[in-house]
Design an enzyme around this catalytic site. Structure first.
Site, mmCIF file in Angstrom:
data_model
loop_
_atom_site.group_PDB
_atom_site.id
_atom_site.type_symbol
_atom_site.label_atom_id
_atom_site.label_comp_id
_atom_site.label_asym_id
_atom_site.label_seq_id
_atom_site.Cartn_x
_atom_site.Cartn_y
_atom_site.Cartn_z
ATOM 1 C CG HIS A 48 1.779 1.818 9.093
ATOM 2 N ND1 HIS A 48 1.172 2.823 9.805
ATOM 3 C CD2 HIS A 48 1.798 2.234 7.802
ATOM 4 C CE1 HIS A 48 0.846 3.816 8.986
ATOM 5 N NE2 HIS A 48 1.210 3.477 7.761
ATOM 6 C CG LEU A 65 4.885 3.609 12.263
ATOM 7 C CD1 LEU A 65 5.962 2.640 12.743
ATOM 8 C CD2 LEU A 65 4.712 3.519 10.753
ATOM 9 C CG HIS A 66 -2.221 2.810 11.537
ATOM 10 N ND1 HIS A 66 -2.411 1.683 10.761
ATOM 11 C CD2 HIS A 66 -2.233 3.853 10.667
ATOM 12 C CE1 HIS A 66 -2.547 2.026 9.498
ATOM 13 N NE2 HIS A 66 -2.432 3.337 9.414
ATOM 14 C CB SER A 88 -6.397 5.601 7.727
ATOM 15 O OG SER A 88 -5.833 6.744 7.111
#
Length: 343
Positions: free
Chosen positions: A50, A46-47, A227
């Site tokens: 998200h 996750l980043h 991403s």
């Protein structure tokens, strides 16, 4: 099933469901309580991209569910399934930290705090009861394909990708039964294809109007589209990772000035060639290889003619893919009225 029932899972204050049956028990209670469910589908790692989707769901739904599933069916045999980043402990920390205060529905002078309500973390065998292999030619079982809309843009470079995406997301929608679901603009063809899937299959959870496409989350310092694969970039590669976005911005400016599609693409290619020359002059070993820059109709993804120019405010997808060493980066800009697509 919560994490406490699975000692191999990291500790979590958020209920973790690893089977469809256990999740559906939880979902039935939400139905009984007439609560809306927002859904964010991810492959983990996750980043902020998200998390922006999670916060949008928190703002618009009583409950928010996130899934983490690295889907074998959307990786070709030569692609990075085995090395795709898997960071569940960190993912849980980030997800747990997300919260949003909103006005209380029955008492506007007070507020309530919403947090993520559940994590769906299925195994491969749970999602593919008939088994799965990356080789499409020997796959067995039921698969979903959106005909005529998956061979352009990303599909041209990754011919089995959208079949895998459509299949797994159909399964996830059937399992989660979301009121609303949220996808990022960075994967614009995927998001629009899934909206069409909802319409063509007459889905009610979600219906196509409740599949929301959220603007691309970008690094505030330089605009790089966030991403999970950015983690693959080397230190020098990261310095040139914005090249694709800069190229698309140059093409966007040309389009707005009335240049033809061919001229816009040429402007983008020129930016990339200039950056490649800078890599060489700086004595670096970053290898940049353009996969494509293209302009496509937003409705059916058909390629615009080389001499086409701006047509009023109709939305057009300007997109591209660029390899930076071994990392394939994608990005896009919506030309024209983006509000017809994004929202």
């Amino acid at each position: 099933m919560s994490s406490s029932a699975r000692p191999e899972l990291p500790p979590s204050s958020i209920p973790i469901f690893t089977t469809v049956s256990s999740y559906r028990e939880w979902r039935r209670r939400a139905y009984d309580e007439r609560k809306s469910v927002g859904f964010v589908a991810t492959m983990g790692a996750l980043h902020e991209g998200h998390l922006s989707l999670v916060r949008r769901s928190l703002a618009e739904n009583d409950l928010t569910v996130l899934s983490i599933f690295v889907n074998p069916a959307q990786f070709a045999p030569h692609e990075d399934l085995a090395t795709y980043p898997r960071t569940l402990p960190q993912d849980l920390e980030l997800l747990t930290a997300q919260s949003l205060s909103i006005a209380h529905p029955s008492s506007p002078d007070t507020s309530v705090t919403r947090k993520a309500s559940a994590l769906f973390l299925p195994t491969v065998s749970e999602m593919y009861p008939s088994g799965i292999t990356q080789d499409v030619g020997v796959q067995k079982g039921t698969f979903v394909e959106v005909k005529g809309y998956g061979h352009q843009m990303e599909g041209k470079s990754r011919p089995t990708f959208f079949r895998g995406v459509a299949t797994v997301v159909t399964k996830l929608f059937n399992a989660i039964e979301p009121t609303n679901t949220y996808f990022g603009q960075k994967d614009i063809q995927q998001a629009l294809l899934l909206r069409r899937l909802c319409r063509d299959l007459l889905l009610s959870h979600p219906d196509p109007d409740h599949l929301h496409i959220v603007p691309t989350a970008r690094d505030p310092a330089d605009g790089l589209a966030l991403s999970s694969r950015n983690a693959y970039l080397s230190k020098d590669g990261r310095k040139f990772a914005t090249t694709l976005y800069e190229a698309l911005r140059a093409a966007q400016s040309a389009w707005d000035e009335g240049f033809s599609k061919a001229e816009c693409v040429a402007k983008a290619v020129q930016v990339i060639e200039t950056k490649k020359a800078k890599v060489k002059s700086d004595g670096l070993t970053v290898d940049m290889r353009l996969d494509y820059v293209e302009l496509n109709n937003a409705e059916d993804f058909e390629v615009l003619g080389v001499q086409e120019t701006r047509r009023g405010n109709d939305p057009v997808i300007l997109s591209g893919a660029l390899w930076v060493d071994k990392t394939r980066l994608i990005d896009n800009i919506i030309l024209g009225d983006a509000n017809r697509i994004i929202g």
